[in-house]
Write a protein that holds these residues in place. Sequence first.
Motif, PDB file in Angstrom:
ATOM      1  N   GLY A 108       0.667  -1.200   0.068  1.00  7.40           N
ATOM      2  CA  GLY A 108       0.228   0.512   0.283  1.00  7.40           C
ATOM      3  C   GLY A 108       1.013   1.186   0.324  1.00  7.40           C
ATOM      4  O   GLY A 108       0.537   2.781   0.082  1.00  7.40           O
ATOM      5  N   PHE A 109       2.101   1.170  -0.183  1.00  8.16           N
ATOM      6  CA  PHE A 109       3.305   2.151   0.073  1.00  8.16           C
ATOM      7  C   PHE A 109       3.788   2.293  -1.132  1.00  8.16           C
ATOM      8  O   PHE A 109       4.762   0.970  -1.686  1.00  8.16           O
ATOM      9  N   ASP A 110       4.386   3.793  -1.669  1.00  9.28           N
ATOM     10  CA  ASP A 110       5.394   3.180  -2.854  1.00  9.28           C
ATOM     11  C   ASP A 110       6.600   2.828  -2.086  1.00  9.28           C
ATOM     12  O   ASP A 110       7.170   3.415  -0.910  1.00  9.28           O
ATOM     13  N   TYR A 111       7.862   2.270  -2.813  1.00 13.22           N
ATOM     14  CA  TYR A 111       8.732   2.414  -2.392  1.00 13.22           C
ATOM     15  C   TYR A 111       9.992   1.488  -2.921  1.00 13.22           C
ATOM     16  O   TYR A 111       9.519   2.088  -4.190  1.00 13.22           O
ATOM     17  N   MET A 112      11.147   2.572  -2.702  1.00 18.48           N
ATOM     18  CA  MET A 112      12.528   1.963  -3.564  1.00 18.48           C
ATOM     19  C   MET A 112      12.910   0.761  -2.886  1.00 18.48           C
ATOM     20  O   MET A 112      13.528   1.187  -1.563  1.00 18.48           O
ATOM     21  N   ILE A 113      14.298   0.394  -3.886  1.00 15.32           N
ATOM     22  CA  ILE A 113      15.568  -0.231  -2.685  1.00 15.32           C
ATOM     23  C   ILE A 113      16.815   0.052  -3.285  1.00 15.32           C
ATOM     24  O   ILE A 113      17.054  -0.253  -4.557  1.00 15.32           O
ATOM     25  N   LEU A 114      17.939  -0.217  -2.229  1.00 15.74           N
ATOM     26  CA  LEU A 114      18.852   0.426  -2.560  1.00 15.74           C
ATOM     27  C   LEU A 114      19.440  -0.955  -2.463  1.00 15.74           C
ATOM     28  O   LEU A 114      19.627  -1.806  -0.375  1.00 15.74           O
ATOM     29  N   SER A 178      29.100  15.335  -0.497  1.00  7.99           N
ATOM     30  CA  SER A 178      30.436  14.889   0.652  1.00  7.99           C
ATOM     31  C   SER A 178      30.861  15.755  -0.503  1.00  7.99           C
ATOM     32  O   SER A 178      30.708  15.808  -2.263  1.00  7.99           O
ATOM     33  N   GLU A 179      32.091  17.026  -0.268  1.00 10.27           N
ATOM     34  CA  GLU A 179      33.143  17.116  -1.019  1.00 10.27           C
ATOM     35  C   GLU A 179      34.202  16.603  -1.618  1.00 10.27           C
ATOM     36  O   GLU A 179      34.929  16.833  -2.308  1.00 10.27           O
ATOM     37  N   THR A 180      34.494  15.859  -0.665  1.00  7.71           N
ATOM     38  CA  THR A 180      35.098  14.972  -0.819  1.00  7.71           C
ATOM     39  C   THR A 180      35.582  13.456  -1.525  1.00  7.71           C
ATOM     40  O   THR A 180      35.917  13.807  -2.617  1.00  7.71           O
ATOM     41  N   TYR A 181      34.468  13.166  -1.060  1.00 10.55           N
ATOM     42  CA  TYR A 181      34.540  11.753  -2.950  1.00 10.55           C
ATOM     43  C   TYR A 181      33.090  11.315  -3.254  1.00 10.55           C
ATOM     44  O   TYR A 181      33.232  10.955  -4.829  1.00 10.55           O
ATOM     45  N   GLY A 182      32.538  12.360  -3.242  1.00  6.39           N
ATOM     46  CA  GLY A 182      31.149  12.348  -4.939  1.00  6.39           C
ATOM     47  C   GLY A 182      29.818  11.559  -4.526  1.00  6.39           C
ATOM     48  O   GLY A 182      30.577  10.608  -3.849  1.00  6.39           O
ATOM     49  N   THR A 183      29.219  11.273  -4.809  1.00  6.57           N
ATOM     50  CA  THR A 183      28.367  10.177  -5.527  1.00  6.57           C
ATOM     51  C   THR A 183      28.299  10.058  -7.031  1.00  6.57           C
ATOM     52  O   THR A 183      27.897  10.519  -7.471  1.00  6.57           O
ATOM     53  N   LEU A 184      28.500   8.497  -7.034  1.00  3.38           N
ATOM     54  CA  LEU A 184      28.275   8.124  -7.848  1.00  3.38           C
ATOM     55  C   LEU A 184      26.704   7.584  -8.230  1.00  3.38           C
ATOM     56  O   LEU A 184      26.371   6.395  -6.915  1.00  3.38           O
ATOM     57  N   VAL A 185      26.094   7.092  -9.646  1.00  8.37           N
ATOM     58  CA  VAL A 185      25.476   6.330  -9.902  1.00  8.37           C
ATOM     59  C   VAL A 185      26.198   5.295 -10.971  1.00  8.37           C
ATOM     60  O   VAL A 185      26.259   5.614 -11.365  1.00  8.37           O
ATOM     61  N   LEU A 186      25.550   4.658 -10.719  1.00  9.64           N
ATOM     62  CA  LEU A 186      25.602   2.809 -11.840  1.00  9.64           C
ATOM     63  C   LEU A 186      24.006   3.208 -13.086  1.00  9.64           C
ATOM     64  O   LEU A 186      22.753   2.864 -12.391  1.00  9.64           O
ATOM     65  N   ILE A 187      25.560   3.186 -13.848  1.00  8.04           N
ATOM     66  CA  ILE A 187      24.347   3.512 -15.251  1.00  8.04           C
ATOM     67  C   ILE A 187      24.863   1.779 -15.904  1.00  8.04           C
ATOM     68  O   ILE A 187      26.199   2.025 -16.232  1.00  8.04           O
ATOM     69  N   LYS A 188      23.640   1.169 -15.928  1.00 11.56           N
ATOM     70  CA  LYS A 188      23.430   0.007 -17.670  1.00 11.56           C
ATOM     71  C   LYS A 188      23.081   0.519 -18.141  1.00 11.56           C
ATOM     72  O   LYS A 188      22.905  -0.461 -18.610  1.00 11.56           O
ATOM     73  N   GLY A 189      22.513   1.420 -18.665  1.00 15.36           N
ATOM     74  CA  GLY A 189      21.605   2.186 -20.171  1.00 15.36           C
ATOM     75  C   GLY A 189      21.973   3.001 -20.479  1.00 15.36           C
ATOM     76  O   GLY A 189      23.381   3.674 -20.300  1.00 15.36           O
ATOM     77  N   ASN A 190      21.113   4.062 -21.692  1.00 13.18           N
ATOM     78  CA  ASN A 190      22.171   4.910 -21.896  1.00 13.18           C
ATOM     79  C   ASN A 190      21.794   6.421 -21.611  1.00 13.18           C
ATOM     80  O   ASN A 190      20.601   6.094 -19.985  1.00 13.18           O
ATOM     81  N   ILE A 191      22.659   7.132 -21.594  1.00  8.02           N
ATOM     82  CA  ILE A 191      22.330   8.640 -20.794  1.00  8.02           C
ATOM     83  C   ILE A 191      22.080   9.859 -21.579  1.00  8.02           C
ATOM     84  O   ILE A 191      23.335   9.692 -23.118  1.00  8.02           O
ATOM     85  N   LYS A 192      21.562  10.404 -21.910  1.00  3.99           N
ATOM     86  CA  LYS A 192      21.924  11.346 -22.709  1.00  3.99           C
ATOM     87  C   LYS A 192      21.903  12.887 -22.425  1.00  3.99           C
ATOM     88  O   LYS A 192      22.536  13.618 -21.025  1.00  3.99           O
TER      89      LYS A 192
END
Length: 219
Positions: A108-114, A178-192
């Motif tokens: 009954g709720f929207d959710y996401m999984i990390l 974070s100014e030191t390490y940054g935040t990366l996103v895993l991308i497996k498809g195309n990106i514009k």
Amino acid sequence: RLYRESIKNEKCENEDELCWICLGTSSTSIDNPLINICKCKDKFVHYLCLKEYLQKKTKIRENFRHTVTTYCCDKFNCDVCLTPYPTRFKISEFDRVYELIDLNIPEGFDYMILESLDFVKEKDNIKRVHIILLTEDEISIGRNGINDVIDEDLTVSRYHALLKFNHAEGEVVLENRSETYGTLVLIKGNIKMKNKHLNLQIGNSFITVNLTSKEKEPI
């Protein structure tokens, strides 16, 4: 959510093949197949036996707002060959996906999984799975214990990133803090590329991309 494919289903053609947990030789079934899921040669285990074994090593915790449930296992791997186990795998013969961690999926709720990638530290695979309810406006991620999603790794800043939810538009925004390490996103498809400047990390290589347009030369 990712899963490992093509896990081989073993049918116990040799009756001497035993499950290393229960030592049983019961015939393979679709609900409890006998599998070889690591790099150990001739090491078989029943799916349900392995699942129960890993669940005993998995701890569950919630943030103080009860919007994030985290499943933690610091030894999610074979004890002999140290191969990291997948949280889910597929047996092509049965066309079925098997879960090694029972997640309490909210109804009954929207959710996401990390889900953390395989991270072997001191010969043990550290696995984290976070179920996030999308009921708040934002979720904090970082090493400090007051964050909603906590990661104790030293390369994670104390206050690393924010997940912001635009409920009206149905959008999720990841904001780096974070100014030191940054935040990366895993991308497996195309990106514009919408911006003229884009930083990418491909493997261990950091790449800066600049998008420019070449003006037509006058005739």
